[in-house]
Design a protein around this motif. Structure first.
Motif, mmCIF file in Angstrom:
data_model
loop_
_atom_site.group_PDB
_atom_site.id
_atom_site.type_symbol
_atom_site.label_atom_id
_atom_site.label_comp_id
_atom_site.label_asym_id
_atom_site.label_seq_id
_atom_site.Cartn_x
_atom_site.Cartn_y
_atom_site.Cartn_z
ATOM 1 N N GLU A 161 -5.605 15.171 3.285
ATOM 2 C CA GLU A 161 -4.329 14.610 1.695
ATOM 3 C C GLU A 161 -4.824 15.211 0.765
ATOM 4 O O GLU A 161 -2.972 16.254 0.565
ATOM 5 C CB GLU A 161 -4.866 13.698 1.384
ATOM 6 C CG GLU A 161 -4.378 11.837 2.722
ATOM 7 C CD GLU A 161 -4.906 11.011 2.432
ATOM 8 O OE1 GLU A 161 -5.284 11.425 1.601
ATOM 9 O OE2 GLU A 161 -4.642 9.999 3.116
ATOM 10 N N PHE A 181 0.256 9.749 4.726
ATOM 11 C CA PHE A 181 -0.864 9.080 4.168
ATOM 12 C C PHE A 181 -1.107 8.130 5.080
ATOM 13 O O PHE A 181 -2.604 7.404 5.030
ATOM 14 C CB PHE A 181 -1.064 9.220 3.062
ATOM 15 C CG PHE A 181 -0.755 10.256 2.292
ATOM 16 C CD1 PHE A 181 -0.945 11.804 2.735
ATOM 17 C CD2 PHE A 181 -0.587 10.667 0.583
ATOM 18 C CE1 PHE A 181 -1.354 13.416 2.175
ATOM 19 C CE2 PHE A 181 -0.874 11.576 -0.185
ATOM 20 C CZ PHE A 181 -1.140 12.651 0.867
ATOM 21 N N SER A 182 0.443 7.086 5.444
ATOM 22 C CA SER A 182 -0.347 5.504 6.013
ATOM 23 C C SER A 182 -0.887 6.287 7.270
ATOM 24 O O SER A 182 -1.379 5.045 7.509
ATOM 25 C CB SER A 182 0.843 5.016 5.638
ATOM 26 O OG SER A 182 1.666 5.400 7.172
ATOM 27 N N LYS A 223 0.797 -1.262 -0.174
ATOM 28 C CA LYS A 223 0.389 0.074 -0.098
ATOM 29 C C LYS A 223 1.149 1.321 0.057
ATOM 30 O O LYS A 223 0.561 2.033 -0.415
ATOM 31 C CB LYS A 223 -1.167 -0.042 1.222
ATOM 32 C CG LYS A 223 -2.073 1.176 0.853
ATOM 33 C CD LYS A 223 -2.755 1.191 2.296
ATOM 34 C CE LYS A 223 -4.009 1.711 2.813
ATOM 35 N NZ LYS A 223 -3.550 3.065 1.860
ATOM 36 N N ASN A 224 1.936 1.468 0.762
ATOM 37 C CA ASN A 224 3.274 2.236 0.998
ATOM 38 C C ASN A 224 3.129 2.710 -0.312
ATOM 39 O O ASN A 224 3.780 4.255 -0.932
ATOM 40 C CB ASN A 224 3.795 2.346 1.700
ATOM 41 C CG ASN A 224 2.729 2.744 3.356
ATOM 42 O OD1 ASN A 224 1.750 4.001 3.448
ATOM 43 N ND2 ASN A 224 3.784 2.451 4.246
ATOM 44 N N GLU A 226 -11.782 3.072 -2.356
ATOM 45 C CA GLU A 226 -13.058 4.038 -1.083
ATOM 46 C C GLU A 226 -14.088 4.108 -2.167
ATOM 47 O O GLU A 226 -15.119 4.637 -1.737
ATOM 48 C CB GLU A 226 -11.696 5.010 0.018
ATOM 49 C CG GLU A 226 -11.366 3.825 1.176
ATOM 50 C CD GLU A 226 -10.546 4.768 1.479
ATOM 51 O OE1 GLU A 226 -10.251 4.831 2.986
ATOM 52 O OE2 GLU A 226 -9.205 5.246 1.006
ATOM 53 N N SER A 266 1.341 3.848 -3.186
ATOM 54 C CA SER A 266 1.083 5.416 -2.155
ATOM 55 C C SER A 266 2.487 6.359 -3.133
ATOM 56 O O SER A 266 2.218 7.515 -3.309
ATOM 57 C CB SER A 266 0.509 6.101 -0.833
ATOM 58 O OG SER A 266 0.877 6.801 -0.706
ATOM 59 N N HIS A 310 -6.817 6.773 -3.455
ATOM 60 C CA HIS A 310 -8.602 6.469 -2.750
ATOM 61 C C HIS A 310 -9.553 5.624 -3.496
ATOM 62 O O HIS A 310 -10.836 6.390 -3.370
ATOM 63 C CB HIS A 310 -9.148 7.797 -1.806
ATOM 64 C CG HIS A 310 -8.359 8.374 -0.756
ATOM 65 N ND1 HIS A 310 -8.048 7.434 0.558
ATOM 66 C CD2 HIS A 310 -7.699 8.498 -0.857
ATOM 67 C CE1 HIS A 310 -7.159 8.894 0.802
ATOM 68 N NE2 HIS A 310 -6.940 9.164 0.541
ATOM 69 N N LEU A 353 -13.963 9.140 5.708
ATOM 70 C CA LEU A 353 -12.905 9.898 4.046
ATOM 71 C C LEU A 353 -12.755 10.670 3.736
ATOM 72 O O LEU A 353 -11.747 11.197 3.219
ATOM 73 C CB LEU A 353 -13.691 8.583 3.217
ATOM 74 C CG LEU A 353 -12.862 8.752 2.048
ATOM 75 C CD1 LEU A 353 -12.101 8.472 1.534
ATOM 76 C CD2 LEU A 353 -14.322 7.947 0.960
ATOM 77 N N LYS A 367 -10.442 12.907 5.145
ATOM 78 C CA LYS A 367 -8.984 12.119 5.273
ATOM 79 C C LYS A 367 -8.503 13.057 3.804
ATOM 80 O O LYS A 367 -7.256 13.221 3.457
ATOM 81 C CB LYS A 367 -9.344 10.289 5.329
ATOM 82 C CG LYS A 367 -7.743 10.163 4.316
ATOM 83 C CD LYS A 367 -8.238 8.402 4.580
ATOM 84 C CE LYS A 367 -8.712 7.881 4.830
ATOM 85 N NZ LYS A 367 -9.153 6.295 5.007
ATOM 86 N N SER A 408 -4.490 6.823 7.007
ATOM 87 C CA SER A 408 -5.682 5.527 6.340
ATOM 88 C C SER A 408 -6.103 5.440 7.749
ATOM 89 O O SER A 408 -7.368 4.267 8.019
ATOM 90 C CB SER A 408 -4.884 5.181 6.345
ATOM 91 O OG SER A 408 -3.478 3.768 7.173
#
Length: 155
Positions: free
Chosen positions: A85, A69-70, A14-15, A143, A18, A140, A78, A81, A73
């Motif tokens: 960001e 950003f992690s 995930k990172n 999401e 990102s 995102h 949402l 966030k 999370s």
């Protein structure tokens, strides 16, 4: 033990995604907004090329924001966030665009501070907004897609 290993792999994946999204967007944004200064000499490093500056700025921002950003999370909201960001991304991009403008243009001339800010914002506004929105949507996507599916099912 395999549970911990799978969590670590998931976190790194995930990172990594990102980091890649922010790195590419930052690099593109830097060239789009400040690319006209690519032939100008940097006052901070006479031997540094514009490509090197853009590359290292992109690496730094990509690494920093992917970690930040992690942490975000953990937020459940949402919309909050995304707003946080986006603001961080835009602020960092504008700061670095200002730095590039000062190093490659205004330090060799007689610009006032207000003029530096004005020119930086004028050159940056379109690339920052467009690439910022694309970056946040990509970061995102799952999401947002889930929220849209829930919204459609309510109709």
């Amino acid at each position: 033990m395999s549970f911990i290993k799978s969590k670590i792999i998931s976190f790194l994946k995930k990172n990594g995604i990102s980091f890649f999204i922010v790195f590419i967007a930052t690099f593109l944004q830097t060239y789009w907004a400040m690319g006209r200064l690519s032939d100008n000499t940097s006052s901070g490093c006479l031997d540094c090329s514009f490509f090197e500056d853009a590359f290292f700025i992109s690496l730094l921002i990509g690494f920093f924001l992917s970690i930040l950003f992690s942490i975000f999370s953990l937020l459940k909201n949402l919309y909050l966030k995304i707003v946080i960001e986006f603001i961080l991304l835009v602020a960092l991009w504008l700061f670095w665009n200002y730095t590039i403008f000062v190093e490659r243009e205004s330090s060799w001339s007689t610009y006032l501070f207000k003029e530096e800010i004005y020119i930086t914002i004028l050159q940056s506004i379109l690339p920052v907004i467009i690439l910022g929105c694309i970056s946040i949507i990509l970061l995102h996507f799952k999401e947002i897609k889930t929220k849209l599916a829930i919204f459609k099912s309510l109709k």
